[in-house]
Design a protein around this motif. Structure first.
Motif, PDB file in Angstrom:
ATOM      1  N   ALA A 565       0.832  -1.204   0.000  1.00  0.00           N
ATOM      2  CA  ALA A 565       0.000   0.000   0.000  1.00  0.00           C
ATOM      3  C   ALA A 565       0.869   1.259   0.000  1.00  0.00           C
ATOM      4  O   ALA A 565       0.587   2.229  -0.717  1.00  0.00           O
ATOM      5  N   LEU A 566       1.936   1.253   0.803  1.00  0.00           N
ATOM      6  CA  LEU A 566       2.826   2.414   0.867  1.00  0.00           C
ATOM      7  C   LEU A 566       3.597   2.588  -0.440  1.00  0.00           C
ATOM      8  O   LEU A 566       3.803   3.713  -0.915  1.00  0.00           O
ATOM      9  N   SER A 567       4.019   1.474  -1.051  1.00  0.00           N
ATOM     10  CA  SER A 567       4.747   1.543  -2.315  1.00  0.00           C
ATOM     11  C   SER A 567       3.886   2.160  -3.407  1.00  0.00           C
ATOM     12  O   SER A 567       4.340   3.012  -4.183  1.00  0.00           O
ATOM     13  N   TRP A 570       3.521   5.831  -2.811  1.00  0.00           N
ATOM     14  CA  TRP A 570       4.764   6.541  -3.129  1.00  0.00           C
ATOM     15  C   TRP A 570       4.807   6.854  -4.625  1.00  0.00           C
ATOM     16  O   TRP A 570       5.135   7.975  -5.033  1.00  0.00           O
ATOM     17  N   GLN A 571       4.459   5.856  -5.448  1.00  0.00           N
ATOM     18  CA  GLN A 571       4.478   6.053  -6.896  1.00  0.00           C
ATOM     19  C   GLN A 571       3.386   7.019  -7.348  1.00  0.00           C
ATOM     20  O   GLN A 571       3.553   7.773  -8.302  1.00  0.00           O
ATOM     21  N   ARG A 572       2.283   7.019  -6.631  1.00  0.00           N
ATOM     22  CA  ARG A 572       1.113   7.807  -7.015  1.00  0.00           C
ATOM     23  C   ARG A 572       1.238   9.266  -6.609  1.00  0.00           C
ATOM     24  O   ARG A 572       0.997  10.171  -7.391  1.00  0.00           O
ATOM     25  N   LYS A 580       7.748   7.322   4.888  1.00  0.00           N
ATOM     26  CA  LYS A 580       8.970   6.780   4.299  1.00  0.00           C
ATOM     27  C   LYS A 580       9.747   5.957   5.325  1.00  0.00           C
ATOM     28  O   LYS A 580      10.254   4.864   5.021  1.00  0.00           O
ATOM     29  N   SER A 581       9.819   6.451   6.562  1.00  0.00           N
ATOM     30  CA  SER A 581      10.511   5.721   7.628  1.00  0.00           C
ATOM     31  C   SER A 581       9.818   4.388   7.888  1.00  0.00           C
ATOM     32  O   SER A 581      10.473   3.352   8.063  1.00  0.00           O
ATOM     33  N   GLU A 582       8.475   4.419   7.898  1.00  0.00           N
ATOM     34  CA  GLU A 582       7.720   3.179   8.121  1.00  0.00           C
ATOM     35  C   GLU A 582       7.981   2.191   6.997  1.00  0.00           C
ATOM     36  O   GLU A 582       8.179   0.990   7.228  1.00  0.00           O
ATOM     37  N   PHE A 583       7.999   2.671   5.749  1.00  0.00           N
ATOM     38  CA  PHE A 583       8.218   1.801   4.601  1.00  0.00           C
ATOM     39  C   PHE A 583       9.591   1.140   4.654  1.00  0.00           C
ATOM     40  O   PHE A 583       9.730  -0.075   4.440  1.00  0.00           O
ATOM     41  N   LEU A 584      10.632   1.924   4.964  1.00  0.00           N
ATOM     42  CA  LEU A 584      11.988   1.379   5.041  1.00  0.00           C
ATOM     43  C   LEU A 584      12.107   0.366   6.169  1.00  0.00           C
ATOM     44  O   LEU A 584      12.780  -0.661   6.040  1.00  0.00           O
ATOM     45  N   LEU A 585      11.428   0.649   7.303  1.00  0.00           N
ATOM     46  CA  LEU A 585      11.450  -0.286   8.433  1.00  0.00           C
ATOM     47  C   LEU A 585      10.774  -1.605   8.052  1.00  0.00           C
ATOM     48  O   LEU A 585      11.260  -2.687   8.390  1.00  0.00           O
TER      49      LEU A 585
END
Length: 595
Positions: A565-567, A570-572, A580-585
């Motif tokens: 969902a985060l990816s 991000w593209q959208r 971003k921190s949550e996605f990398l974690l």
């Protein structure tokens, strides 16, 4: 309301094996007990009782629950009555409290003035029964119809006197909003109140818990309508209720079938002559909810209608509303009585034995469907056969029982001069894939979701709740593709179990604990899964390994769903710094699991 803590304590004190064995003879079957199911007809036992988990489950019809729900289903008791019956058996007194959890139910069953609507209906029923004693014309009418005092008492038959405001003598406040809310009193344009039921024999309508929720009033001579039913109220919905079901439940189980008739007097007269497994719709056509309710009670429904055009129209409507509720192994049949007869007159004139012979000859739903459709067309012409298939198509597509649908399609194809493949193509019936080999009996069912697996293992050993951190479920909340109800149910279960001591030795009975919550059905279904896990005979360490494995799989699924969902976001449109921190974690956390 009965405190939840008392119900849990009561279930720990009673032994479900003893409770059920008093009604159904149980035999030892490994760690559990088994019997032929009392809730549907079967020749080999599929009804299992677990002494360690204190619940029962039928692998045939799906019936399951605790000692409380067994008494409710088997004996026709309401919830409170079942709890009181169990409490009495172990010498406990039932306390009561008002619970915020049941506020919605309370509001539905109370008037604007805070009066208990069930109590109002019960008081009205008592008034009508009392009035019958002083109504010789009503007593004479019932005697002419062949009713004994015992049967009249069983069904709570009463009498609404002549006059416009007789209920004023039964209730201190005739202006009460409760009387209008339950459909006993109306108010005209001038503000004058009057009783809805006047000079009628009264038949109380009760729900499955035994609460009076409505009335049917019948005229004793000429007059319209012949039957006057309560209007729709907060307590009474015609499309959901069936007259006589509360009284007939045990007889339905014993007979293995139920008869659906059209009038109150039919139900009562049949009971008078020993045919006690009849019910009636309440001034409305048979609904899918009616059919669903009855097929939970038995495997066979027989609709009994007059043989005239009106009776055949009612039968066809019943057929249409039954199609979507059918399952292979269940049977719906139709009986059309001779012209001028109804169940009441027929059983009084010819007796129980002859009436039941008619029932035995009732025609199956499939035969009625094909006969009726064929009678509407000329099958000797292409046009007639085309019309036959056009009318049959929506009916066949509504059938949810696979084998019955298949056999009907074969027969229709033959009648229309088609091959079955041609008919299936015209009906948009997709070819069924070859059946896969059934999973080993002792394995847990493959269709269970990962959340259900975790819940089942927690039910098996609540101490597992102290080995995980429920905060780890957070990525799954709101994530696409994740069943939010299941996730909330697991989160709530972990919250409850984590608050208790792992050494308490008194695990919650989940079905009862969550009965009146949004998770009630989910936790009731857990019981069958727990029995299957028990059948595998694993050690405690093996169960723990299964739980930890399932938990890790669940977390991985949640993280993947959240990461996806985060990816996409991000593209959208880009992500905030926090996202971003949550996605990398999440990416880091997924690495140990091969992401």
């Amino acid at each position: 309301m009965i405190p939840q803590s008392f119900i849990q304590d009561l279930l720990h004190r009673v032994d479900i094996v003893d409770v059920i064995d008093r009604h159904v003879k149980l035999k030892k079957a490994g760690a559990n007990f088994a019997a032929c199911c009392p809730f549907h007809s079967e020749k080999s036992p599929s009804f299992t009782v677990s002494p360690s988990k204190q619940f029962y489950h039928c692998f045939g019809c799906g019936a399951h629950g605790t000692a409380v729900s067994f008494l409710m289903e088997y004996s026709g008791l309401g919830f409170v009555e079942a709890v009181k019956d169990l409490a009495h058996s172990v010498g406990l007194t039932v306390p009561e409290e008002r619970s915020g959890q049941n506020e919605q139910y309370r509001k539905r069953t109370e008037s604007e003035d805070g009066e208990d609507l069930h109590a109002v209906m019960l008081k009205a029923a008592q008034f009508y029964r009392s009035a019958l004693k002083d109504a010789p014309q009503a007593i004479e009418y019932l005697k002419k119809r062949g009713l004994s005092g015992d049967v009249a008492k069983k069904f709570g038959v009463g009498y609404a006197p002549e006059g416009w405001q007789n209920l004023e003598h039964a209730f201190e406040n005739y202006q009460s909003s409760a009387l209008t809310a339950v459909g006993l009193v109306k108010q005209n344009d001038e503000g004058r109140r009057y009783d809805i039921f006047r000079d009628r024999v009264m038949f109380p309508i009760v729900d499955v818990k035994g609460n009076v929720i409505g009335f049917g009033g019948r005229v004793m001579g000429q007059g319209e309508p012949k039957y006057l039913n309560s209007p729709e109220t907060p307590l009474f919905e015609k499309g959901r209720e069936l007259y006589g079901l509360y009284q007939a439940r045990r007889a339905i189980r014993d007979a293995g079938r139920v008869i659906v008739v059209e009038g109150y007097m039919d139900v009562v007269a049949l009971a008078q002559y020993g045919v006690e497994y009849a019910v009636a719709t309440l001034g409305t056509a048979t609904t899918p909810m009616h059919v669903q309710k009855l097929l939970r009670q038995t495997d066979e429904i027989i609709y009994c209608f007059d043989g005239d055009n009106a009776g055949r129209r009612a039968a066809w409507r019943a057929l249409e509303n039954s199609l979507g509720q059918l399952a292979d192994g269940k049977q719906v049949r139709f009986l059309f009585l001779p012209q001028g007869e109804d169940p009441d007159t027929y059983v009084r004139q010819h007796g129980k034995e002859n009436f039941e012979k008619l029932l035995d000859g009732a025609i199956p739903l499939s035969q009625f469907l094909l006969n009726e459709l064929s009678s509407r067309v000329d099958r000797g012409t292409f046009e007639g056969r085309t019309k036959l298939l056009q009318e049959a198509k929506p009916l066949v597509k509504a059938i949810t029982a696979p084998m019955l649908s298949l056999m009907l399609r074969k027969q229709l194809a033959q009648l229309a001069g088609f091959t079955q493949q041609e008919l299936d193509r015209e009906f948009d019936v997709k070819a069924q894939p070859a059946a896969a080999a059934p999973p080993p009996r002792r394995a847990p069912p493959a269709q269970r979701s990962i959340v259900q697996t975790v819940i089942e293992l927690l039910a098996l050993d609540p101490a597992f709740a102290h080995k995980v951190d429920r905060a780890q479920l957070a990525p799954g909340f709101g994530a696409p593709g994740v069943d939010q109800l299941e996730l909330r149910a697991l989160d709530r279960l972990l919250e409850v179990l984590s608050a208790s001591s792992p050494e308490a030795g008194k695990p919650l009975n989940l079905g009862e604990f969550f009965r009146q919550t949004e998770f009630g059905e989910l936790f009731e279904a857990v019981e069958a899964g727990v029995l299957r896990w028990q059948e595998r005979g694993l050690s405690g360490e093996a169960f723990e390994a299964e739980f930890i494995g399932a938990w890790r799989q669940l977390l991985e699924r949640n993280r993947l769903a959240r990461g996806k969902a985060l990816s996409e976001k991000w593209q959208r449109e880009g992500l905030s710094a926090e996202e971003k921190s949550e996605f990398l974690l999440l990416q880091q956390q997924l690495k140990p699991y091969g992401a």
